[in-house]
Design a protein around this motif. Structure first.
Motif, mmCIF file in Angstrom:
data_model
loop_
_atom_site.group_PDB
_atom_site.id
_atom_site.type_symbol
_atom_site.label_atom_id
_atom_site.label_comp_id
_atom_site.label_asym_id
_atom_site.label_seq_id
_atom_site.Cartn_x
_atom_site.Cartn_y
_atom_site.Cartn_z
ATOM 1 N N UNK A 150 -15.820 -4.777 -4.691
ATOM 2 C CA UNK A 150 -14.784 -3.740 -4.652
ATOM 3 C C UNK A 150 -14.726 -3.040 -3.293
ATOM 4 N N UNK A 151 -15.845 -3.004 -2.586
ATOM 5 C CA UNK A 151 -15.793 -2.474 -1.213
ATOM 6 C C UNK A 151 -14.860 -3.319 -0.359
ATOM 7 N N UNK A 152 -14.993 -4.644 -0.483
ATOM 8 C CA UNK A 152 -14.162 -5.535 0.333
ATOM 9 C C UNK A 152 -12.708 -5.521 -0.132
ATOM 10 N N UNK A 153 -12.524 -5.456 -1.454
ATOM 11 C CA UNK A 153 -11.155 -5.409 -1.964
ATOM 12 C C UNK A 153 -10.479 -4.117 -1.492
ATOM 13 N N UNK A 154 -11.231 -3.019 -1.515
ATOM 14 C CA UNK A 154 -10.687 -1.740 -1.049
ATOM 15 C C UNK A 154 -10.280 -1.843 0.411
ATOM 16 N N UNK A 155 -11.123 -2.504 1.192
ATOM 17 C CA UNK A 155 -10.830 -2.642 2.615
ATOM 18 C C UNK A 155 -9.520 -3.397 2.828
ATOM 19 N N UNK A 156 -9.362 -4.525 2.117
ATOM 20 C CA UNK A 156 -8.127 -5.311 2.256
ATOM 21 C C UNK A 156 -6.916 -4.498 1.804
ATOM 22 N N UNK A 157 -7.073 -3.828 0.659
ATOM 23 C CA UNK A 157 -5.977 -3.015 0.113
ATOM 24 C C UNK A 157 -5.539 -1.936 1.092
ATOM 25 N N UNK A 158 -6.522 -1.265 1.681
ATOM 26 C CA UNK A 158 -6.201 -0.140 2.554
ATOM 27 C C UNK A 158 -5.586 -0.607 3.875
ATOM 28 N N UNK A 159 -6.046 -1.765 4.382
ATOM 29 C CA UNK A 159 -5.425 -2.292 5.596
ATOM 30 C C UNK A 159 -3.950 -2.570 5.317
ATOM 31 N N UNK A 160 -3.701 -3.146 4.141
ATOM 32 C CA UNK A 160 -2.313 -3.416 3.770
ATOM 33 C C UNK A 160 -1.516 -2.119 3.660
ATOM 34 N N UNK A 161 -2.063 -1.144 2.938
ATOM 35 C CA UNK A 161 -1.345 0.123 2.722
ATOM 36 C C UNK A 161 -1.065 0.815 4.050
ATOM 37 N N UNK A 162 -2.054 0.812 4.929
ATOM 38 C CA UNK A 162 -1.880 1.528 6.192
ATOM 39 C C UNK A 162 -0.885 0.816 7.100
ATOM 40 N N UNK A 163 -0.894 -0.513 7.059
ATOM 41 C CA UNK A 163 0.002 -1.261 7.935
ATOM 42 C C UNK A 163 1.429 -1.308 7.412
ATOM 43 N N UNK A 165 2.741 0.368 4.250
ATOM 44 C CA UNK A 165 3.329 1.389 3.391
ATOM 45 C C UNK A 165 3.280 2.771 4.033
ATOM 46 N N UNK A 166 2.109 3.142 4.540
ATOM 47 C CA UNK A 166 1.941 4.526 4.979
ATOM 48 C C UNK A 166 2.286 4.736 6.451
ATOM 49 N N UNK A 167 2.388 3.646 7.195
ATOM 50 C CA UNK A 167 2.638 3.799 8.632
ATOM 51 C C UNK A 167 4.039 4.326 8.863
ATOM 52 N N UNK A 168 4.156 5.502 9.485
ATOM 53 C CA UNK A 168 5.497 6.028 9.738
ATOM 54 C C UNK A 168 6.175 5.248 10.866
ATOM 55 N N UNK A 173 -0.214 2.090 15.603
ATOM 56 C CA UNK A 173 -1.501 1.807 14.957
ATOM 57 C C UNK A 173 -1.404 1.901 13.450
ATOM 58 N N UNK A 174 -2.376 1.301 12.739
ATOM 59 C CA UNK A 174 -2.377 1.400 11.292
ATOM 60 C C UNK A 174 -2.889 2.763 10.843
ATOM 61 N N UNK A 175 -1.997 3.725 10.741
ATOM 62 C CA UNK A 175 -2.402 5.039 10.258
ATOM 63 C C UNK A 175 -1.214 5.747 9.633
ATOM 64 N N UNK A 176 -1.520 6.754 8.821
ATOM 65 C CA UNK A 176 -0.449 7.466 8.117
ATOM 66 C C UNK A 176 0.100 8.571 9.018
ATOM 67 N N UNK A 177 1.128 9.252 8.507
ATOM 68 C CA UNK A 177 1.660 10.410 9.227
ATOM 69 C C UNK A 177 0.640 11.550 9.179
ATOM 70 N N UNK A 178 0.795 12.512 10.112
ATOM 71 C CA UNK A 178 -0.088 13.673 10.114
ATOM 72 C C UNK A 178 0.305 14.640 9.006
ATOM 73 N N UNK A 271 -9.516 14.645 9.879
ATOM 74 C CA UNK A 271 -8.592 13.732 10.561
ATOM 75 C C UNK A 271 -7.140 14.159 10.391
ATOM 76 N N UNK A 272 -6.854 14.788 9.246
ATOM 77 C CA UNK A 272 -5.501 15.226 8.897
ATOM 78 C C UNK A 272 -4.497 14.083 8.798
ATOM 79 N N UNK A 273 -5.002 12.893 8.680
ATOM 80 C CA UNK A 273 -4.167 11.715 8.437
ATOM 81 C C UNK A 273 -5.120 10.632 7.944
ATOM 82 N N UNK A 274 -4.549 9.550 7.441
ATOM 83 C CA UNK A 274 -5.388 8.467 6.960
ATOM 84 C C UNK A 274 -5.511 7.424 8.059
ATOM 85 N N UNK A 275 -6.735 7.110 8.458
ATOM 86 C CA UNK A 275 -6.938 6.079 9.473
ATOM 87 C C UNK A 275 -7.826 4.969 8.908
ATOM 88 N N UNK A 276 -7.863 3.856 9.590
ATOM 89 C CA UNK A 276 -8.700 2.737 9.171
ATOM 90 C C UNK A 276 -10.167 3.164 9.150
#
Lengths: 376, 321
Positions: A150-163, A165-168, A173-178, A271-276
């Protein structure tokens, strides 16, 4: 020879971990020495770097906040006889909950955002802990292997989400809005000047509450009793009418929720945002913290502070001694896990023997031997 | 996909499954003897570093390989001391080894070479070169069979052939030798083995010694065959994929090979699919990356058959007093 007696409580919870810690430091010191640096200078630099000024202490407390949550997460599972090494994944996914809530509510007020974010983090982190718990309880798969996966699955999921879904728009870079200023967790520096410009924030209060909460929960509630019974002896627990599968799921969910609080500190407070990989290797430090702290909130508080100091001191190390950096701390951390967790049996018999020399029974026995003679 | 594309994906599959297969077989010996091993990653990393350092200093890939084997076995013995002799928690011992390897390789690499944890670039004899099997040149003109032989089967590093050779050897050792019988027994019922007058501790040490050797080969593959030097954290979670493959293969050598080939294929596919589109939908590379882990979780949960490990796995053996 008479059988070894178990260690007295104070030796078990304080002396043994300290001896193991000393050994970890000694070996790390030898590594530093072997590379041609002075280990005492390194220790000195770490201590000054961690506690030298309000600024340094602020950073130490910020790291310690993370480690309290991660340590409690491992400890709660451990009381139920479960080894949760999925803290990293649980904290990572919890970050998703924090950012979604925070971005939705950011223009209101942090007093509204913070509790909602805590809830979301607990929900997401708890969910990521619940699935391995459910799989162990209902399908018999080993929680250790599942949490690794689940650690690895979380990593893959979050890379996808950041790249995706959440990237404004307009950010490369793969990160969310502030998160807007109004929605952020206030820093302690706003109330207490020496902590100015340090990341330590109000989440530390939450960490203290969590320490107290876990203490009450594990030692003073029906749930805690059932949890400990299961951890000690699952068969006895079943005969006592405790549903092991329910307890496993609850324990893992709670563990994941606690790990999820790391995301509140990191995402909402710092961080005030979501980063890798914002959580670093917090899940693994949590293992060291829980082992050091003997799964007790008081121990965990001290261990978290120690690791917070090591982390912050380790960061400063490179400015004092060129060539030495944070990786020394990773080595110390690994050795703490090795000596305190896996090689726990190293000192125990020796310590038991040493302490028995001072016990009244031993004295009586020795007197008897002396009067009867060596043959008796 | 045309024939050449398929061939090159399969070629990459072989290359990518090799370290997985070596690590997976390594785990097989350990876990069959009743020692859970989540420290495969750390041992490979330590071995990769040792191989990179020694090959860089001596310019010899063979000496590098030797160093990898030695360091990997030493790391394994440290883990064994904790998990077998001191009867510590096997899982925590594995976690500690992984972390220790990650920390020490980065630290020593930076100290010795000052290249951000990297070892110097290897060239010439410092790396294993591809081996051309006999008649590969002559057969390459023959349609279908020619390219398959000369492109796919020939031209790999020696460690690739060793890895695939280790599969029948392991199967033979496990099912046809006295050592193999005892190895399987000690993982299932150590007490029976003990009663028969065989030392459980000694058996387990012998098993993890082989684990150390195989992890050494896998580690060396990363730094002095596939790569030209050691890079920070270069095993990148492959030890955990190997662990997943071991579970998927239900702790059996031949299925281990097929699982590793499958996981290697997924890896090769993932590299090739970067940005590829299927029916106008972009396939998220992450989904393929996560597939081995998801499959393992699903398998462990018994949704596609049941994976039951050696019964005595994870429990240190204590003689009755």
């Amino acid at each position: 020879m008479s059988a070894l007696r178990p260690l007295p409580r104070w030796a078990d919870i304080a002396l043994l971990p300290l001896l193991n810690l000393a050994l970890a430091f000694l070996v790390s010191g030898l590594v530093v020495l072997g590379i041609g640096h002075n280990p005492f200078m390194a220790i000195g630099a770490i201590i000054t770097g961690a506690f030298g000024s309000g600024y340094n202490i602020g950073y130490t407390l910020y790291y310690a906040t993370n480690f309290v949550f991660a340590g409690l997460a491992v400890a709660v599972a451990a009381h139920g006889g479960l080894f949760n090494i999925g803290g990293n994944g649980q904290a990572y996914v919890a970050g998703l909950g924090v950012i979604v809530v925070a971005l939705a509510l950011q223009d209101t007020h942090w007093l509204l955002v913070a509790p909602a974010a805590v809830l979301a983090a607990a929900l997401f982190g708890g969910f990521w802990g619940f699935i391995p718990g459910w799989l162990q309880a209902k399908r018999g798969s080993h929680v250790v292997i599942t949490t690794i996966m689940f650690n690895f699955i979380a990593s893959a999921l979050m890379i996808y989400m950041l790249n995706r879904v959440l990237k404004p728009a307009g950010v490369s870079g793969p990160e969310s809005a502030m998160i807007a200023e109004t929605g952020r967790m206030p820093k302690l520096g706003q109330f207490f000047a020496p902590f100015n410009y340090t990341p330590v924030n109000l989440t530390i209060i939450l960490a203290i509450l969590a320490l107290v909460g876990v203490y009450v929960l594990v030692w003073h509630t029906r749930f805690g009793y059932a949890l400990r019974v299961m951890g000690q002896n699952p068969t006895a627990a079943r005969y006592a009418g405790i549903s092991n599968s329910r307890m496993i799921m609850l324990a893992m969910t709670l563990s994941g929720a606690l790990a999820g609080m790391v995301a509140v500190n990191e995402v909402l407070g710092v961080q005030n945002r979501l980063v890798l990989d914002f959580m670093g290797d917090v899940g693994f430090v949590g293992i060291a913290v829980a082992l050091m702290g003997r799964n007790h909130p008081v121990g965990i508080a001290f261990a978290a502070l120690l690791f917070g100091a090591l982390y912050q001191g380790g960061n400063e190390l490179q400015y004092v001694i060129s060539g030495l950096d944070r990786t020394v701390v990773v080595i110390i951390q690994a050795l703490v896990i090795l000596f305190t967790g896996a090689m726990e049996g190293l000192f125990r018999p020796g310590l038991q023997r040493t302490l028995m020399l001072f016990s009244p029974e031993q004295k009586a026995e020795a007197v008897a031997r002396a009067t009867v003679g060596p043959e008796g | 996909m045309d024939f050449n594309t398929i061939l090159s994906v399969l070629d990459a599959t072989l290359r990518l499954s090799t370290p997985l297969l070596l690590a997976c077989l390594a785990g097989l010996y350990s876990e069959r003897s009743g020692v859970f091993d989540i420290g495969l990653e750390g041992k490979m990393l330590a071995a990769a570093f040792a191989a990179g350092v020694v090959a860089a200093l001596t310019g010899s890939a063979w000496l590098g390989l030797l160093a990898a084997l030695a360091v990997s076995v030493m790391t394994t013995m440290l883990q064994g001391a904790a998990a077998i002799t001191l009867k510590g928690n096997q899982l925590i011992a594995g976690v500690a080894i992984n972390m220790l390897a990650a920390g020490l390789t980065t630290f020593l690499g930076q100290q010795w070479f000052r290249q951000g944890g990297r070892t110097p670039q290897l060239s010439g004899d410092g790396r294993f070169g591809p081996i051309d099997l006999p008649f590969a040149q002559q057969l390459s003109g023959v349609p279908i069979i020619g390219p398959i032989y000369s492109e796919l089967i020939s031209g790999h590093y020696i460690l690739v052939y060793i890895a695939f050779l280790a599969v029948p050897v392991t199967a033979y050792v496990l099912y046809r030798t006295r050592f193999g019988l005892r190895l399987r027994a000690v993982g299932e019922n150590p007490k029976a083995v003990d009663t028969a007058g065989i030392s459980v501790v000694k058996m387990r040490y012998q098993a993890i010694f082989i684990t150390g050797l195989l992890c050494g080969l896998a580690g060396a593959y990363f730094s002095i065959a596939q790569g030209s030097g050691f890079g920070n954290n270069m095993t990148a979670g492959k030890g955990f994929i190997a662990l997943a493959a071991l579970i998927f293969a239900k702790w059996k050598p031949l299925p281990a090979m097929f699982t590793c080939l499958l996981f290697g294929f997924l890896d090769a596919l993932q590299i090739r699919l970067q940005g590829a589109r299927l029916f106008d939908v972009e396939i998220p590379v992450q989904a393929i990356q996560a597939l081995p882990y998801v499959l393992t979780v699903v398998l462990l949960a018994g949704f596609i058959g049941k994976a039951v490990g050696p019964k005595a796995g994870g429990v240190p053996y204590t003689k009755e007093r």
